[in-house]
Scaffold this motif. Structure first.
Motif, PDB file in Angstrom:
ATOM      1  N   THR A 328      14.212   9.418   2.159  1.00 62.28           N
ATOM      2  CA  THR A 328      12.821   9.819   1.919  1.00 62.28           C
ATOM      3  C   THR A 328      12.381   9.396   0.521  1.00 62.28           C
ATOM      4  OG1 THR A 328      13.243  11.723   3.311  1.00 62.28           O
ATOM      5  CG2 THR A 328      11.237  11.787   2.036  1.00 62.28           C
ATOM      6  N   ALA A 329      13.278   9.568  -0.451  1.00 61.99           N
ATOM      7  CA  ALA A 329      12.946   9.168  -1.824  1.00 61.99           C
ATOM      8  C   ALA A 329      12.649   7.676  -1.879  1.00 61.99           C
ATOM      9  CB  ALA A 329      14.097   9.522  -2.760  1.00 61.99           C
ATOM     10  N   VAL A 330      13.484   6.880  -1.193  1.00 58.01           N
ATOM     11  CA  VAL A 330      13.287   5.421  -1.201  1.00 58.01           C
ATOM     12  C   VAL A 330      11.957   5.066  -0.523  1.00 58.01           C
ATOM     13  CG1 VAL A 330      14.164   3.246  -0.248  1.00 58.01           C
ATOM     14  CG2 VAL A 330      15.737   4.856  -1.326  1.00 58.01           C
ATOM     15  N   VAL A 331      11.718   5.666   0.657  1.00 56.46           N
ATOM     16  CA  VAL A 331      10.485   5.358   1.404  1.00 56.46           C
ATOM     17  C   VAL A 331       9.259   5.727   0.570  1.00 56.46           C
ATOM     18  CG1 VAL A 331       9.108   6.006   3.430  1.00 56.46           C
ATOM     19  CG2 VAL A 331      11.531   5.534   3.686  1.00 56.46           C
ATOM     20  N   MET A 333       9.012   6.088  -2.697  1.00 55.82           N
ATOM     21  CA  MET A 333       8.870   5.221  -3.876  1.00 55.82           C
ATOM     22  C   MET A 333       8.312   3.852  -3.479  1.00 55.82           C
ATOM     23  SD  MET A 333      11.829   5.984  -6.639  1.00 55.82           S
ATOM     24  CE  MET A 333      13.211   6.284  -5.605  1.00 55.82           C
ATOM     25  N   LEU A 334       8.826   3.339  -2.337  1.00 57.36           N
ATOM     26  CA  LEU A 334       8.309   2.062  -1.843  1.00 57.36           C
ATOM     27  C   LEU A 334       6.819   2.166  -1.542  1.00 57.36           C
ATOM     28  CD1 LEU A 334      11.040   0.698   0.601  1.00 57.36           C
ATOM     29  CD2 LEU A 334      10.140  -0.411  -1.444  1.00 57.36           C
ATOM     30  N   GLN A 335       6.470   3.297  -0.934  1.00 62.48           N
ATOM     31  CA  GLN A 335       5.067   3.486  -0.565  1.00 62.48           C
ATOM     32  C   GLN A 335       4.190   3.563  -1.815  1.00 62.48           C
ATOM     33  OE1 GLN A 335       3.890   7.189   0.857  1.00 62.48           O
ATOM     34  NE2 GLN A 335       1.932   6.412   1.618  1.00 62.48           N
ATOM     35  N   LEU A 336       4.666   4.278  -2.830  1.00 56.79           N
ATOM     36  CA  LEU A 336       3.895   4.394  -4.068  1.00 56.79           C
ATOM     37  C   LEU A 336       3.735   3.025  -4.747  1.00 56.79           C
ATOM     38  CD1 LEU A 336       5.129   7.710  -5.704  1.00 56.79           C
ATOM     39  CD2 LEU A 336       2.889   7.212  -4.751  1.00 56.79           C
ATOM     40  N   TRP A 337       4.842   2.257  -4.731  1.00 53.51           N
ATOM     41  CA  TRP A 337       4.797   0.921  -5.326  1.00 53.51           C
ATOM     42  C   TRP A 337       3.782   0.047  -4.588  1.00 53.51           C
ATOM     43  CZ3 TRP A 337       6.293  -3.624  -2.754  1.00 53.51           C
ATOM     44  CH2 TRP A 337       6.279  -4.793  -3.549  1.00 53.51           C
ATOM     45  N   PHE A 338       3.846   0.110  -3.245  1.00 58.30           N
ATOM     46  CA  PHE A 338       2.950  -0.682  -2.414  1.00 58.30           C
ATOM     47  C   PHE A 338       1.492  -0.273  -2.665  1.00 58.30           C
ATOM     48  CE2 PHE A 338       0.998  -1.653   1.794  1.00 58.30           C
ATOM     49  CZ  PHE A 338       1.217  -3.027   1.773  1.00 58.30           C
ATOM     50  N   SER A 339       1.267   1.039  -2.743  1.00 58.51           N
ATOM     51  CA  SER A 339      -0.083   1.551  -2.979  1.00 58.51           C
ATOM     52  C   SER A 339      -0.599   1.091  -4.336  1.00 58.51           C
ATOM     53  CB  SER A 339      -0.105   3.079  -2.939  1.00 58.51           C
ATOM     54  OG  SER A 339       0.424   3.526  -1.744  1.00 58.51           O
ATOM     55  N   ASN A 340       0.301   1.096  -5.347  1.00 58.42           N
ATOM     56  CA  ASN A 340      -0.106   0.656  -6.682  1.00 58.42           C
ATOM     57  C   ASN A 340      -0.491  -0.820  -6.686  1.00 58.42           C
ATOM     58  OD1 ASN A 340       0.165   3.132  -7.824  1.00 58.42           O
ATOM     59  ND2 ASN A 340       2.274   2.801  -8.484  1.00 58.42           N
ATOM     60  N   VAL A 341       0.299  -1.618  -5.932  1.00 60.88           N
ATOM     61  CA  VAL A 341       0.010  -3.058  -5.853  1.00 60.88           C
ATOM     62  C   VAL A 341      -1.369  -3.265  -5.236  1.00 60.88           C
ATOM     63  CG1 VAL A 341       0.694  -5.196  -4.687  1.00 60.88           C
ATOM     64  CG2 VAL A 341       2.417  -3.785  -5.796  1.00 60.88           C
ATOM     65  N   ILE A 342      -1.623  -2.526  -4.131  1.00 61.97           N
ATOM     66  CA  ILE A 342      -2.925  -2.657  -3.441  1.00 61.97           C
ATOM     67  C   ILE A 342      -4.050  -2.206  -4.384  1.00 61.97           C
ATOM     68  CG2 ILE A 342      -4.302  -1.810  -1.480  1.00 61.97           C
ATOM     69  CD1 ILE A 342      -2.184  -3.316  -0.214  1.00 61.97           C
ATOM     70  N   SER A 343      -3.827  -1.045  -5.058  1.00 64.86           N
ATOM     71  CA  SER A 343      -4.856  -0.509  -5.965  1.00 64.86           C
ATOM     72  C   SER A 343      -5.174  -1.528  -7.057  1.00 64.86           C
ATOM     73  CB  SER A 343      -4.401   0.772  -6.639  1.00 64.86           C
ATOM     74  OG  SER A 343      -3.952   1.663  -5.719  1.00 64.86           O
ATOM     75  N   ALA A 344      -4.100  -2.137  -7.615  1.00 62.22           N
ATOM     76  CA  ALA A 344      -4.289  -3.091  -8.707  1.00 62.22           C
ATOM     77  C   ALA A 344      -5.143  -4.278  -8.242  1.00 62.22           C
ATOM     78  CB  ALA A 344      -2.930  -3.564  -9.197  1.00 62.22           C
ATOM     79  N   ARG A 345      -4.960  -4.649  -6.993  1.00 61.32           N
ATOM     80  CA  ARG A 345      -5.696  -5.795  -6.452  1.00 61.32           C
ATOM     81  C   ARG A 345      -7.196  -5.500  -6.392  1.00 61.32           C
ATOM     82  NH1 ARG A 345      -7.496  -7.754  -1.944  1.00 61.32           N
ATOM     83  NH2 ARG A 345      -7.438 -10.001  -1.601  1.00 61.32           N
ATOM     84  N   PHE A 346      -7.526  -4.238  -6.126  1.00 60.66           N
ATOM     85  CA  PHE A 346      -8.936  -3.869  -5.979  1.00 60.66           C
ATOM     86  C   PHE A 346      -9.599  -3.520  -7.308  1.00 60.66           C
ATOM     87  CE2 PHE A 346      -7.887  -3.277  -1.459  1.00 60.66           C
ATOM     88  CZ  PHE A 346      -8.964  -3.943  -0.902  1.00 60.66           C
TER      89      PHE A 346
END
Lengths: 347, 416
Positions: A328-331, A333-346
């Motif tokens: 769960t911790a890995v999932v 963290m991955l999700q947060l990283w992915f969300s940050n990448v998407i947020s940064a793009r916008f």
């Protein structure tokens, strides 16, 4: 009244002020007596200043520590200690009856990976978490956009959608069990029979049972997440839309290029809550199907409770809990990283 | 207002005294000289109080410290926590789900030669026996049977539930032809009750010592029940019963029966009050059909949970615990249990049961011709959950009976 923190800060400020005054006075004297003396003195002063500053920081840290102590104590007693205990039990044969434990090495972990029911439970848990997260997000955003417009009774409509999420999912599961009963007398089947459709084996078919559980989870959570999105929507400046309208942007273009990017912090929060809640789901599938038919709606949390507590295999249950915690911790963290990448793009 | 030092001391002493006095009176009450016997039950206070009051009346030197935790998982966990935390109750409930763990960890006292065990029925002793030693005292039992709607059976020209399995299947086919849903059971809440009855009869015919099954190093309940499962599955293979039973709860099935939508269901005495209250329901309760004419008609049933004494108890408290068990197997307590609706099995005592239950009570309960797989294998919780899930897959047609047995045994092996 001054709070303790600002009082400490004030005291520190007072302690520093005379040093600055002394420094100014000295500077004038050094101008008269020579450059070397001036450099030595100012180095000494700045060291003293740094020391005082460090002491001030330390005092503030100690004060903060006392404020944090209650929550730290709760965290240690209710989270850290059980976590370490669970880790320890996962390497033993603890059965809940005897504290005479024997070291088992990794055998409990091997059992977890060789048990087909646990693996099936893991599969459904992941499916549930992902589908519910995507389903709720895709439906809650348009719903929030619709109820954000002013129309007759819009407050009532907002409340109705929000109320779906007020009862616990366990109660929802019990109610929907009767609605999706595979018998002729089940609510959905009774309605279908009016149109001459034969009864559908809703909860007695593995695939349909999975569908029913996921459908209800999405239905029950849309309203809450739509309310969350609504709060974010209302903070989007209206002039953005006005400018876009003047520039000739269609409503769809406005949605894609203004609403979605502006909602990104909301999407990150909502999907994070849905994913973490979905991975630890227990109440809804348990009350609706008890994990059946077979293991089709079995979840990891049910497996931990069933094996650990229900079957007195605390070792295996603990191993499963440790693995699940890490996964769960890995999932997440991955999700947060992915969300940050998407947020940064916008941005 | 300023007070003198001495006045302040006097006031503080009075206040402290006022706080301590009520506490002191707790200890100085009528129970001070009594032997305190702690008793953890899964019957609530309302159900247990008459027994405790009567026992304390008959034994004024003993007072019972009663605590309760509802059955079954909550009770088991409460007991487990108290045992591991050195807060063991002196007397507690021993049942299918915890008896193996209690015996394995030596928490229960051997009661084999106690005088109060003389009147306990053999089947009830077998329930809590390991290597010839009896570890609990169970005084009543239950046995399931076939509840039938007399009016619906008449429609298909049948008067009563057939005695053998083949005849039962034939009767189901006849009822189906007459447009009546012949039989329903739940496979959602647990496995069917019928295979256990068949397996019990098979063990009895083979002369298997069921009390030795849990001692075997390799636990094979799947293999042992396979033949019975194959026979029971004929209900589904011959399309006599809907496979939707996988999604039907026991309550769903009961509701269908009460509403006259199904001719027969399989349940136990706990549902009698519902049937008695149902207006216009003409119902009967029959023995479960025998596997064939070569076998005796067994039932799925079990002794009720028994009372056990904590193994480390000694001195006066041990004597008090023994007195309590003797009282609970005495005439007054058995009569009270019977009044509460329990089918008492203690020898030289006859329970008054509901008219419809009389046949099953006499032929199965009193004679011990009932069997429950969970009671005789290690890790009954694992068996229960594994068989439920595997049976659902079997009824769905996803696995065969052979695979069912293999999967159940594999699950049992991994849990040992």
């Amino acid at each position: 009244m001054m709070n303790p923190c600002s009082r400490t800060a004030q005291a520190a400020e007072d302690a520093v002020r005379p040093v600055r005054g002394y420094s100014n006075h000295n500077h004038e004297r050094h101008q008269m007596s020579g450059i070397t003396t001036s450099v030595n003195a100012s180095a000494h002063e700045s060291r003293e200043y740094r020391n005082r500053k460090r002491m001030q920081g330390f005092r503030e840290d100690v004060t903060s520590f006392w404020f944090l102590l209650p929550i730290l104590a709760v965290f240690v007693v209710l989270f850290l200690v059980p976590l370490i205990q669970t880790l320890y039990f996962s390497f033993t044969d603890f059965n809940g009856y005897s504290m005479n434990l024997h070291w088992q090495g990794l055998s409990n972990y091997r059992k977890v990976f060789s048990d087909p029911s646990t693996l099936e439970g893991l599969g459904f848990t992941i499916l549930y978490a992902i589908v519910v997260m995507i389903g709720v997000t895709l439906l809650a955003i348009p719903l929030a956009v619709v109820v954000n417009h002013k129309f007759f009774g819009h407050n009532f409509v907002r409340s109705v959608f929000f109320f779906f999420s007020v009862p616990s999912l366990a109660i929802m599961g019990m109610v929907w069990k009767y609605i999706f009963s595979p018998m002729k007398s089940g609510v959905v089947n009774s309605v279908l029979s009016v149109f001459g459709i034969a009864p559908i084996p809703w909860l007695s078919n593995s695939g349909l049972a999975k569908f029913c559980v996921i459908f209800i989870a999405i239905w029950a959570q849309i309203g809450w997440h739509a309310t969350l999105y609504l709060a974010f929507l209302q903070s989007i400046p209206a002039d953005l839309y006005e400018q876009a309208t003047v520039d000739g942007a269609s409503p769809f273009q406005q949605f894609m290029h203004i609403t979605v990017p502006q909602l990104m912090p909301g999407i990150v929060t909502s999907t994070f809550l849905l994913m973490s809640g979905g991975l630890k789901v227990y109440d809804l599938p348990f009350t609706m199907t008890k994990g059946g038919p077979g293991y089709s709606t079995y979840t990891v949390t049910q497996s931990i409770i069933q094996q650990g507590i229900g079957q007195s295999q605390y070792g295996v249950g603990s191993a499963l809990a440790v693995l699940f915690f890490l996964a769960t911790a890995v999932v997440v963290m991955l999700q947060l990283w992915f969300s940050n990448v998407i947020s940064a793009r916008f941005e | 207002m300023k007070l003198q030092q001495s006045t302040r001391i006097i006031m503080a002493s009075l206040a402290a005294g006022a706080l301590i006095l009520p506490l002191a009176s707790c200890g100085a009450g009528g129970n001070a000289d009594k032997i305190k016997l702690s008793y953890l039950s899964w019957n609530n206070e309302q159900a247990s109080k008459p027994f405790i009051d009567e026992f304390e009346k008959e034994n004024p030197d003993i007072s019972i410290d009663f605590s309760y935790s509802p059955p079954t998982p909550e009770y088991i966990q409460t007991l487990q926590t108290r045992l591991v935390g050195n807060q063991a109750p002196d007397v507690f409930v021993i049942t299918s789900e915890n008896k193996a763990d209690l015996m394995n960890n030596h928490y229960v006292k051997d009661l084999t030669d106690e005088p109060f065990m003389k009147n306990i029925a053999q089947a009830n002793k077998d329930f809590v026996t390991r290597d010839g030693k009896v570890y609990g005292m169970s005084t009543s039992s239950w046995a399931s049977g076939i509840v039938y709607n007399k009016d619906l059976l008449k429609k298909a020209g049948t008067q009563e539930v057939p005695k053998t399995w083949d005849d039962f299947l034939a009767a189901c086919a006849k009822l189906k032809k007459a447009g009546v849903t012949p039989y329903l059971e739940t496979v959602a809440d647990g496995r069917s009750r019928i295979p256990d009855a068949f397996t019990g009869a098979k063990f009895a015919k083979d002369g298997t010592d069921v009390t030795s099954l849990a001692s075997k190093s390799r636990q094979t309940p799947g293999e042992d029940e396979k033949q019975a499962i194959k026979e029971w599955m004929k209900l589904y293979d011959q399309n006599l019963v809907t496979r939707d039973t996988v999604g039907m709860s026991a309550d769903d099935v009961k509701t269908q029966f009460v509403n006259g939508q199904v001719a027969m269901i399989c349940t136990g005495p706990w549902d009698f009050s519902t049937f008695q209250q149902a207006k216009g329901l003409n119902w009967g309760y029959a023995q479960m059909p025998a596997l064939s004419s070569d076998y005796e008609p067994y039932s799925q049933g079990s002794p009720s949970p028994g009372l056990a004494i904590y193994s480390k108890l000694s001195g006066d408290r041990l004597k008090a615990a023994e007195k309590f068990l003797a009282f609970m197997s005495g005439k007054w307590a058995l009569k009270q249990q019977s009044r509460n609706g329990d089918a008492v099995t203690a020898t030289a005592f006859d329970s008054k049961v509901v008219g419809q239950y009389e046949d099953v009570y006499t032929k199965n309960v009193k004679t011990g011709k009932y069997f429950l797989m969970n009671n005789f294998y290690k890790k009954p919780d694992v068996f229960e959950t594994a068989t439920k899930a595997e049976t659902q897959q079997l009824v769905q047609g996803k696995i065969s009976a052979d695979q069912w047995a293999k999967n159940v045994d594999a699950k049992m092996a991994s849990a040992q």
